[in-house]
Each structure stands twice: as C-alpha cells, then as structure tokens.
Design a protein around this motif. Structure first.
Motif, PDB file in Angstrom:
ATOM      1  N   SER A 194      42.483  41.938  53.724  1.00  0.00           N
ATOM      2  CA  SER A 194      42.235  43.399  53.592  1.00  0.00           C
ATOM      3  C   SER A 194      43.770  44.185  54.101  1.00  0.00           C
ATOM      4  O   SER A 194      44.027  45.135  53.396  1.00  0.00           O
ATOM      5  CB  SER A 194      41.300  43.832  54.592  1.00  0.00           C
ATOM      6  OG  SER A 194      41.571  43.816  56.041  1.00  0.00           O
ATOM      7  N   GLY A 239      46.071  44.101  51.455  1.00  0.00           N
ATOM      8  CA  GLY A 239      45.489  44.823  50.188  1.00  0.00           C
ATOM      9  C   GLY A 239      45.750  46.186  50.538  1.00  0.00           C
ATOM     10  O   GLY A 239      46.115  47.125  49.428  1.00  0.00           O
ATOM     11  N   LEU A 240      45.558  46.674  51.672  1.00  0.00           N
ATOM     12  CA  LEU A 240      46.004  47.836  52.186  1.00  0.00           C
ATOM     13  C   LEU A 240      47.622  48.518  51.767  1.00  0.00           C
ATOM     14  O   LEU A 240      47.663  49.683  51.156  1.00  0.00           O
ATOM     15  CB  LEU A 240      45.631  48.442  53.590  1.00  0.00           C
ATOM     16  CG  LEU A 240      45.889  49.655  53.987  1.00  0.00           C
ATOM     17  CD1 LEU A 240      44.823  50.746  53.396  1.00  0.00           C
ATOM     18  CD2 LEU A 240      45.587  49.907  55.529  1.00  0.00           C
ATOM     19  N   LEU A 243      47.836  48.793  48.159  1.00  0.00           N
ATOM     20  CA  LEU A 243      47.257  50.233  47.659  1.00  0.00           C
ATOM     21  C   LEU A 243      48.133  51.108  47.976  1.00  0.00           C
ATOM     22  O   LEU A 243      48.262  52.003  46.978  1.00  0.00           O
ATOM     23  CB  LEU A 243      46.033  50.186  48.201  1.00  0.00           C
ATOM     24  CG  LEU A 243      44.654  49.566  47.701  1.00  0.00           C
ATOM     25  CD1 LEU A 243      43.358  49.615  48.498  1.00  0.00           C
ATOM     26  CD2 LEU A 243      44.466  49.709  46.251  1.00  0.00           C
ATOM     27  N   CYS A 297      46.374  54.544  41.558  1.00  0.00           N
ATOM     28  CA  CYS A 297      45.127  53.244  41.606  1.00  0.00           C
ATOM     29  C   CYS A 297      43.659  53.942  41.693  1.00  0.00           C
ATOM     30  O   CYS A 297      43.635  55.031  42.215  1.00  0.00           O
ATOM     31  CB  CYS A 297      45.491  52.231  42.707  1.00  0.00           C
ATOM     32  SG  CYS A 297      45.095  53.126  44.469  1.00  0.00           S
ATOM     33  N   LEU A 305      39.117  51.250  44.601  1.00  0.00           N
ATOM     34  CA  LEU A 305      39.625  50.048  45.345  1.00  0.00           C
ATOM     35  C   LEU A 305      39.873  50.318  46.751  1.00  0.00           C
ATOM     36  O   LEU A 305      40.041  49.381  47.633  1.00  0.00           O
ATOM     37  CB  LEU A 305      41.148  49.877  44.410  1.00  0.00           C
ATOM     38  CG  LEU A 305      41.239  49.191  43.202  1.00  0.00           C
ATOM     39  CD1 LEU A 305      42.412  49.302  42.574  1.00  0.00           C
ATOM     40  CD2 LEU A 305      40.648  47.857  43.217  1.00  0.00           C
ATOM     41  N   TRP A 306      40.163  51.506  47.100  1.00  0.00           N
ATOM     42  CA  TRP A 306      40.183  52.022  48.705  1.00  0.00           C
ATOM     43  C   TRP A 306      38.786  51.405  49.359  1.00  0.00           C
ATOM     44  O   TRP A 306      39.105  50.982  50.431  1.00  0.00           O
ATOM     45  CB  TRP A 306      40.355  53.473  48.933  1.00  0.00           C
ATOM     46  CG  TRP A 306      41.687  53.715  48.453  1.00  0.00           C
ATOM     47  CD1 TRP A 306      42.119  54.308  47.088  1.00  0.00           C
ATOM     48  CD2 TRP A 306      43.070  53.606  48.945  1.00  0.00           C
ATOM     49  NE1 TRP A 306      43.543  54.525  46.779  1.00  0.00           N
ATOM     50  CE2 TRP A 306      44.195  54.194  48.121  1.00  0.00           C
ATOM     51  CE3 TRP A 306      43.261  53.438  50.088  1.00  0.00           C
ATOM     52  CZ2 TRP A 306      45.393  54.268  48.452  1.00  0.00           C
ATOM     53  CZ3 TRP A 306      44.674  53.377  50.561  1.00  0.00           C
ATOM     54  CH2 TRP A 306      45.838  53.772  49.791  1.00  0.00           C
ATOM     55  N   VAL A 332      36.702  49.281  48.539  1.00  0.00           N
ATOM     56  CA  VAL A 332      36.558  47.602  48.452  1.00  0.00           C
ATOM     57  C   VAL A 332      37.310  47.245  49.808  1.00  0.00           C
ATOM     58  O   VAL A 332      37.131  46.307  50.776  1.00  0.00           O
ATOM     59  CB  VAL A 332      36.690  47.106  47.052  1.00  0.00           C
ATOM     60  CG1 VAL A 332      37.036  45.605  47.412  1.00  0.00           C
ATOM     61  CG2 VAL A 332      35.785  47.525  45.928  1.00  0.00           C
ATOM     62  N   ASP A 333      38.558  47.701  49.928  1.00  0.00           N
ATOM     63  CA  ASP A 333      39.664  47.226  51.074  1.00  0.00           C
ATOM     64  C   ASP A 333      39.083  47.771  52.456  1.00  0.00           C
ATOM     65  O   ASP A 333      38.894  46.924  53.151  1.00  0.00           O
ATOM     66  CB  ASP A 333      40.892  47.856  50.794  1.00  0.00           C
ATOM     67  CG  ASP A 333      41.889  47.126  51.536  1.00  0.00           C
ATOM     68  OD1 ASP A 333      42.203  45.942  51.318  1.00  0.00           O
ATOM     69  OD2 ASP A 333      42.391  47.709  52.401  1.00  0.00           O
ATOM     70  N   VAL A 364      36.052  45.404  52.996  1.00  0.00           N
ATOM     71  CA  VAL A 364      36.551  43.992  53.507  1.00  0.00           C
ATOM     72  C   VAL A 364      37.026  44.005  54.829  1.00  0.00           C
ATOM     73  O   VAL A 364      36.841  43.204  55.697  1.00  0.00           O
ATOM     74  CB  VAL A 364      37.702  43.436  52.771  1.00  0.00           C
ATOM     75  CG1 VAL A 364      38.276  42.093  53.007  1.00  0.00           C
ATOM     76  CG2 VAL A 364      37.213  43.130  51.038  1.00  0.00           C
ATOM     77  N   LEU A 365      37.842  45.075  55.267  1.00  0.00           N
ATOM     78  CA  LEU A 365      38.151  45.219  56.588  1.00  0.00           C
ATOM     79  C   LEU A 365      37.416  45.257  57.616  1.00  0.00           C
ATOM     80  O   LEU A 365      37.345  44.541  58.750  1.00  0.00           O
ATOM     81  CB  LEU A 365      39.320  46.366  56.751  1.00  0.00           C
ATOM     82  CG  LEU A 365      40.066  46.738  57.978  1.00  0.00           C
ATOM     83  CD1 LEU A 365      40.806  45.721  58.282  1.00  0.00           C
ATOM     84  CD2 LEU A 365      40.835  48.153  58.013  1.00  0.00           C
TER      85      LEU A 365
END
Length: 306
Positions: free
Chosen positions: A243, A246-247, A250, A259, A263-264, A266-267, A270-271
């Motif tokens: 995560s 991914g951050l 992003l 983006c 997507l923010w 989702v990340d 996950v975090l």
C-alpha cells in the motif's frame, strides 16, 4: 538386578487382532535376555469385544496390566495413561495392530543401551496403505517439520522407546491437547532413529480416520509452533508495504498525468487492512506468552546429575 521394560499398548476396537498381537509382543519381549518386562494395555473406550479379550489375556498372564477408559479419549491420552502406570527403566510405545513389528523392539533396546535417551522407529516403507494415505502422511510430516519451532523427525509415529528420565519429564507435562512426537522434540534429549518397514494391518480397520489425522496435525502445529499466529503480522507488514508503494506511485501519477480519485480510496483501504493485520499479529505475540504460561511445562530439564 534385571532392568524392567514397560511395553505400552493403546487399543481401540482391536478385538480381531489382539490374540495374535499379544503372542508376537510377548514373544518379542521374552526374547530380550536379561530383562524383566510388563505389558500395559490401555483400552481407549472400545465398543467391540476388546475388553473381553483383554480380561482373558490379563487373567492368563501375570505380566499383563489393563487400564480401561470410560469412553474414547484418544490415542495420545491412552499412551499417557500407560506412561502414568509404567514402572520400567525404559518405556516402549507400540500400537496393537502389528503394523509396527514387535520384533523391532530389540533394536530399540539396543540403541537405548548404547546411550540413546529416545529410540524412535523411522518408516522406510509403508505396506498395505493407499496412495492417498501415503501422500497425506508425506505432506503432513514435512508441513509439521516446517511449521514447528523444534525438530520433529520425518516419517515417524509414536513407536518408540523412552528412557526413564524422559518418561518422568513427560509425566510433568499435563497439557490436554497432547502431541507426543512434538513433546519429544521439545525436550531435546539424545534421539536415535531405528529404520524399519511398516507392515500392513493384520486385522480390523484403521482407527486413524481423516478427521483424526487432521486433529492430530492441528494439535501438533498449534502445540509446537507460533508461526500460524505470526502469519498475520508478516502478512500485514507485506500488505502495508504494498500500500505504501502504491501511495508513492499515486503521488507520482497525480503530479504528472493525474489519476482517478477512487484509486486513493483503494490504497487507503489496503493500508488500513495492513495496519489491522499488524495489530492482530502483535496481539498474537502477547498471546504466545500467555499460552506458554498456561501450559505450565517445566522451565528446564536436567538430563543428568552427578
């Protein structure tokens, strides 16, 4: 003065094989020159004519002792009951079905006399078993050894000889969910393998169903490994790492080509999941220590005193 050997035989619905089993076991014990012996049968709540056979055998032979449970408590507790009553300088555990040949007992005793504290039977071949049984056994022993914090020899059962001092330590370990092979590995005494070919069952059906095998595997892994409890911590750290990567990606995308807002979300989700798993893993680490205290195993083991 002759040394005394105690042969412990757990039995469960073994009416068909008991007469032949006793003949071979008593012959194997009598063939050991220079030793006295006792045979302790533990009837683990059998529902057939096993107890009738045991009464007959005990009535005809003074060296036979019989312990009978009120119900089926399981193989590991049946062995424990036999150990509680054994008086021998060495204890030998063997099943009644003759898959582990009683004639191998002489080699276990020889290894013991040569200095082994534990002499365990190591199966070179398993006769009369299905491919499924062999495959599951192969996978089980290797999974258990990989998960356990203490070495547990591959392809071994409970067929083994224990020196008196080893047996005395077993008697101090009164946990209910017992796994004798793991307990032997935890002790750290000198252990020697004795290789043999495991024979086909002489009569009757196997009492280790798939359900019982899974239960034994579960007890073995949970009783001697903290790895399952630590998996949440490791997995949580991995998820957090993904995560965070991914951050960073992003942020780079947002600063260049842009983006999608989702997507923010989702990340972030996950975090949060990663943080939750890490928290569960930390709780598990504390629970490990509580588990150690609840089991009340001895803090150390003295192998010898001079």
């Amino acid at each position: 003065m002759k040394k005394l050997l105690s042969l412990i035989v757990p039995v469960y619905n073994e009416e068909e094989v008991l007469p032949a089993s006793y003949e071979r076991m008593s012959a194997a014990m009598a063939a050991l020159e220079g030793y006295d012996y006792e045979i302790i049968y533990v009837n683990d709540g059998s529902r057939d004519g096993t107890m009738k056979q045991l009464r007959k055998i005990a009535g005809e032979h003074a060296d036979v002792h019989v312990v009978s449970f009120s119900r089926n408590f399981g193989h590991q507790l049946a062995v424990t009951a036999g150990m509680d009553r054994a008086k021998g300088d060495a204890l030998i555990i063997i099943d009644a079905d003759l898959q582990d040949p009683p004639e191998v007992i002489a080699r276990l005793v020889e290894a013991w006399e040569q200095g082994a504290d534990i002499a365990y039977g190591k199966r070179l071949k398993r006769e009369g078993e299905t491919i499924f049984k062999k495959l599951t056994a192969f996978c089980y022993y290797r999974l258990l050894n990989a998960m356990s914090a203490y070495p547990i020899p591959l392809d071994t059962g409970d067929f083994r000889l224990l020196d008196r001092k080893v047996a005395d330590v077993f008697l101090k370990m009164r946990e209910h969910n017992r796994f004798l092979r793991g307990m032997s590995g935890w002790m750290g005494f000198t252990s020697v393998p004795v290789e043999y070919v495991r024979h086909e069952r002489q009569a009757g059906k196997t009492k280790y169903t798939l359900k019982k095998m899974l239960r034994l595997a579960f007890d073995g892994i949970l009783g001697f490994s903290y790895k399952p409890m630590s998996l949440a911590l490791y997995f949580g750290c991995a998820v957090m790492g993904v995560s965070l990567a991914g951050l960073i990606a992003l942020i780079v995308l947002a600063a260049t080509i842009g983006c999608a807002p989702w997507l923010w979300a989702v990340d972030a989700l996950v975090l949060l999941n990663g943080i939750t798993l890490v928290a569960i893993g930390i709780q598990g680490a504390y629970l490990n220590r509580v588990y150690d205290e609840v089991r009340q195993r001895p803090l150390y083991i003295v192998a010898e005193e001079l």
